[in-house]
Structures are given as structure tokens and as C-alpha cells.
Write an enzyme that holds these catalytic residues in place. Structure first.
Site, PDB file in Angstrom:
ATOM      1  N   SER A 111       0.838  -1.210   0.000  1.00  0.00           N
ATOM      2  CA  SER A 111       0.000   0.000   0.000  1.00  0.00           C
ATOM      3  C   SER A 111       0.872   1.259   0.000  1.00  0.00           C
ATOM      4  O   SER A 111       0.486   2.277  -0.579  1.00  0.00           O
ATOM      5  CB  SER A 111      -0.982  -0.008   1.174  1.00  0.00           C
ATOM      6  OG  SER A 111      -0.307   0.181   2.388  1.00  0.00           O
ATOM      7  N   ILE A 170      16.716  -7.462   6.865  1.00  0.00           N
ATOM      8  CA  ILE A 170      17.760  -6.519   7.280  1.00  0.00           C
ATOM      9  C   ILE A 170      18.823  -6.450   6.195  1.00  0.00           C
ATOM     10  O   ILE A 170      19.182  -7.460   5.595  1.00  0.00           O
ATOM     11  CB  ILE A 170      18.339  -6.955   8.646  1.00  0.00           C
ATOM     12  CG1 ILE A 170      17.261  -6.744   9.717  1.00  0.00           C
ATOM     13  CG2 ILE A 170      19.589  -6.164   8.989  1.00  0.00           C
ATOM     14  CD1 ILE A 170      17.614  -7.253  11.076  1.00  0.00           C
ATOM     15  N   ASN A 203      13.485   4.083   5.012  1.00  0.00           N
ATOM     16  CA  ASN A 203      12.597   3.039   5.514  1.00  0.00           C
ATOM     17  C   ASN A 203      11.414   3.701   6.202  1.00  0.00           C
ATOM     18  O   ASN A 203      11.546   4.805   6.733  1.00  0.00           O
ATOM     19  CB  ASN A 203      13.345   2.152   6.518  1.00  0.00           C
ATOM     20  CG  ASN A 203      12.476   1.029   7.063  1.00  0.00           C
ATOM     21  OD1 ASN A 203      11.742   0.375   6.314  1.00  0.00           O
ATOM     22  ND2 ASN A 203      12.516   0.810   8.362  1.00  0.00           N
ATOM     23  N   HIS A 239       8.512   2.992   9.229  1.00  0.00           N
ATOM     24  CA  HIS A 239       8.227   2.095  10.347  1.00  0.00           C
ATOM     25  C   HIS A 239       6.933   2.554  11.026  1.00  0.00           C
ATOM     26  O   HIS A 239       6.760   3.746  11.276  1.00  0.00           O
ATOM     27  CB  HIS A 239       9.396   2.106  11.346  1.00  0.00           C
ATOM     28  CG  HIS A 239       9.198   1.134  12.451  1.00  0.00           C
ATOM     29  ND1 HIS A 239       9.273  -0.232  12.255  1.00  0.00           N
ATOM     30  CD2 HIS A 239       8.866   1.313  13.754  1.00  0.00           C
ATOM     31  CE1 HIS A 239       9.013  -0.845  13.396  1.00  0.00           C
ATOM     32  NE2 HIS A 239       8.768   0.071  14.318  1.00  0.00           N
ATOM     33  N   ASP A 296      15.658  -0.358  12.440  1.00  0.00           N
ATOM     34  CA  ASP A 296      14.816   0.846  12.501  1.00  0.00           C
ATOM     35  C   ASP A 296      15.486   1.961  13.308  1.00  0.00           C
ATOM     36  O   ASP A 296      14.828   2.644  14.104  1.00  0.00           O
ATOM     37  CB  ASP A 296      13.436   0.493  13.113  1.00  0.00           C
ATOM     38  CG  ASP A 296      12.711  -0.574  12.306  1.00  0.00           C
ATOM     39  OD1 ASP A 296      12.723  -0.493  11.073  1.00  0.00           O
ATOM     40  OD2 ASP A 296      12.140  -1.501  12.931  1.00  0.00           O
TER      41      ASP A 296
HETATM   42  C1  GAR Z   1       3.728  -0.821   6.808  1.00  0.00           C
HETATM   43  O1  GAR Z   1       2.899  -0.594   7.923  1.00  0.00           O
HETATM   44  C2  GAR Z   1       5.175  -0.494   7.156  1.00  0.00           C
HETATM   45  O2  GAR Z   1       5.297   0.600   8.019  1.00  0.00           O
HETATM   46  C3  GAR Z   1       5.590  -1.771   7.845  1.00  0.00           C
HETATM   47  O3  GAR Z   1       5.046  -2.783   7.038  1.00  0.00           O
HETATM   48  C4  GAR Z   1       3.822  -2.315   6.465  1.00  0.00           C
HETATM   49  C5  GAR Z   1       3.858  -2.560   4.987  1.00  0.00           C
HETATM   50  O4  GAR Z   1       2.622  -2.240   4.426  1.00  0.00           O
HETATM   51  N1  GAR Z   1       7.034  -1.875   7.930  1.00  0.00           N
HETATM   52  C6  GAR Z   1       7.657  -2.372   8.986  1.00  0.00           C
HETATM   53  O5  GAR Z   1       7.092  -2.830   9.949  1.00  0.00           O
HETATM   54  C7  GAR Z   1       9.187  -2.319   8.905  1.00  0.00           C
HETATM   55  N2  GAR Z   1       9.773  -2.484  10.195  1.00  0.00           N
HETATM   56  P1  GAR Z   1       2.469  -2.106   2.849  1.00  0.00           P
HETATM   57  O6  GAR Z   1       3.091  -3.359   2.242  1.00  0.00           O
HETATM   58  O7  GAR Z   1       0.959  -2.070   2.656  1.00  0.00           O
HETATM   59  O8  GAR Z   1       3.143  -0.848   2.421  1.00  0.00           O
END
Ligand code: GAR
Length: 221
Positions: free
Chosen positions: A16, A95, A110, A112, A148
Site C-alpha cells: 500500500s 535486514i 525506511n 516504520h 529501525d
Molecule cells: C507498513 O505498515 C510499514 O510501516 C511496515 O510494514 C507495512 C507494509 O505495508 N514496515 C515495517 O514494519 C518495517 N519495520 P504495505 O506493504 O501495505 O506498504
């Protein structure tokens, strides 16, 4: 004419955030071009999104590489072959090793889903909801060797409620992720970002005018 920054987007899941970057490029607000999408998960819906928008994509499965260095070297080769200038981790659950970090110094972002340095790592929204924080949010930061932990570019705050579940809090945070990630990339595209140690200076931005927030709202004071 405005210069476009060449992006390589790394994904593992739904994508997303990738979609919000695509949409903001298409509506002319983000001066960038996505040159390539790389996923370490064959089933990532993000790959579907890339295909729909005719963006080249690659799958690199962790188990197909004998070492982290081997994986990183291949990913560097792919990104460089597409002249990628900025690497954007958008839900990339892996990582990066020092080989990769050295190939793109302060050129890897990145996102988070927490107010770092709180709740780094996996399941940040679940940990925040269970902890009972009154506010949470999301953070875009440069990537370094830690989890992170790199210099913070932008954060958004959302309230957290006592009846929040992981899912309700995650949805509230995700809406803001879709706004701050394109903004962080646009700051980069406009060459406004200067990093000194942990401080990320963004030229031409004002001090935030928001008043302090309280949750629950103050009644007596
Ligand atoms: C998002 O919430 C992002 O912040 C998180 O994974 C999701 C991916 O959503 N990332 C982490 O947790 C990294 N530590 P998406 O695939 O719908 O963009």
C-alpha cells in the site's frame, strides 16, 4: 523542468505504501520515477501493483542466495542497472547488510509503523496497542546498520485508544504512512535534505506550529 529522482522500491507484502508513491507520481505531486520494484516474497501483492503500472519487478527469494552478501550483491547489481538513486524500503521485511548500506550511503529510506525509537522491529502496532500508549504514529528514516535506528526524516502522530486492537491502530497509522512517505521522498527529490549525525535538516521547512496534544484531553488544567 523539474528533475525526477530514480527510485528502487523494496517490498515484501501488500504494497500500500508502494501504491501511495505510484499515485503521487501519477498525480504530479512527487518528482520521482519508480525504475524497479524488488520483492523477497513471490506472493507479495505489491508485485501485482507494480505489474498494473508497468513497473519492472524482480523477485529475490532469501533461500536462493547462499549468504546475505550474495543476496545484497545481486540486489545492488539490479538497482544499479536501473540507475536507482534512492532506495525506498516499503514494508521490506529483511535486514540489509553492510555491503548494501555502503553501496547507497544515506540513500536508503525506511518507513516504520511506530514513533521511533519506540517499538522497533516486527509487530510494532501490536506492541504499542498492548503497551497502552496514548499516542503512536509512523516514522520515515534513513537506514543504518541497526533495526529501525537511522536518522529520522519525518514522523506523524496519531492517538491510540484503550479499545484499540492491533488492526484499528495499524489502519490509523497506515493512513499517515501514505502521506509522510511521499513527502520524505519529495524532500529528497528537491535536494532539501542535509544529514549531520542524527539530525536531519530539511531546508525551507517551517517549525511545526501544532500545539501540544493531550490524550485524554485536559479537563481541569
Ligand atoms: C507498513 O505498515 C510499514 O510501516 C511496515 O510494514 C507495512 C507494509 O505495508 N514496515 C515495517 O514494519 C518495517 N519495520 P504495505 O506493504 O501495505 O506498504
Amino acid at each position: 523542468m523539474r528533475v525526477k529522482v530514480n527510485l528502487g522500491i523494496l517490498v515484501s507484502g501488500s504494497g500500500s505504501n508502494l501504491q501511495s508513491i505510484i499515485d503521487n507520481i501519477e498525480n504530479g505531486r512527487l518528482d520521482a520515477e519508480i525504475k524497479v520494484v524488488i520483492s523477497n516474497n513471490t506472493d507479495a501483492f505489491a508485485l501485482e501493483r507494480a505489474r498494473k503500472h508497468h513497473i519492472p519487478s524482480f523477485v529475490m527469494q532469501n533461500q536462493d542466495y547462499i549468504s546475505r552478501e550474495d543476496f545484497d550483491r545481486k540486489m545492488i547489481d539490479v538497482l544499479k542497472s536501473y540507475s536507482v538513486e534512492l532506495v525506498v524500503m516499503a514494508g521490506f521485511m529483511r535486514i540489509l547488510g553492510s555491503l548494501f548500506l555502503d553501496a547507497f550511503p544515506m540513500k536508503i529510506m525506511n518507513i516504520h509503523p511506530a514513533l521511533l525509537p519506540s517499538f522497533p522491529g516486527m509487530h510494532a502496532q501490536k506492541k504499542a496497542a498492548e503497551y497502552g500508549v496514548r499516542f503512536s504514529g509512523c516514522t520515515v528514516h534513513f537506514t543504518d546498520a541497526g533495526v529501525d535506528s537511522g536518522p529520522i526524516i519525518i514522523q506523524a502522530i496519531v492517538p491510540a485508544y484503550t479499545d484499540d486492537t492491533e488492526d484499528t491502530l495499524a489502519a490509523r497509522i497506515l493512513k499517515e504512512e501514505h502521506r509522510i512517505y511521499p513527502q520524505a521522498i519529495q524532500f529528497y527529490a528537491e535536494d532539501r535534505i542535509e544529514v549531520t549525525g542524527r539530525q536531519v535538516h530539511i531546508r525551507g521547512t517551517d517549525r511545526v506550529q501544532a500545539p501540544p496534544l493531550h490524550n485524554p484531553p485536559l479537563i481541569t488544567f
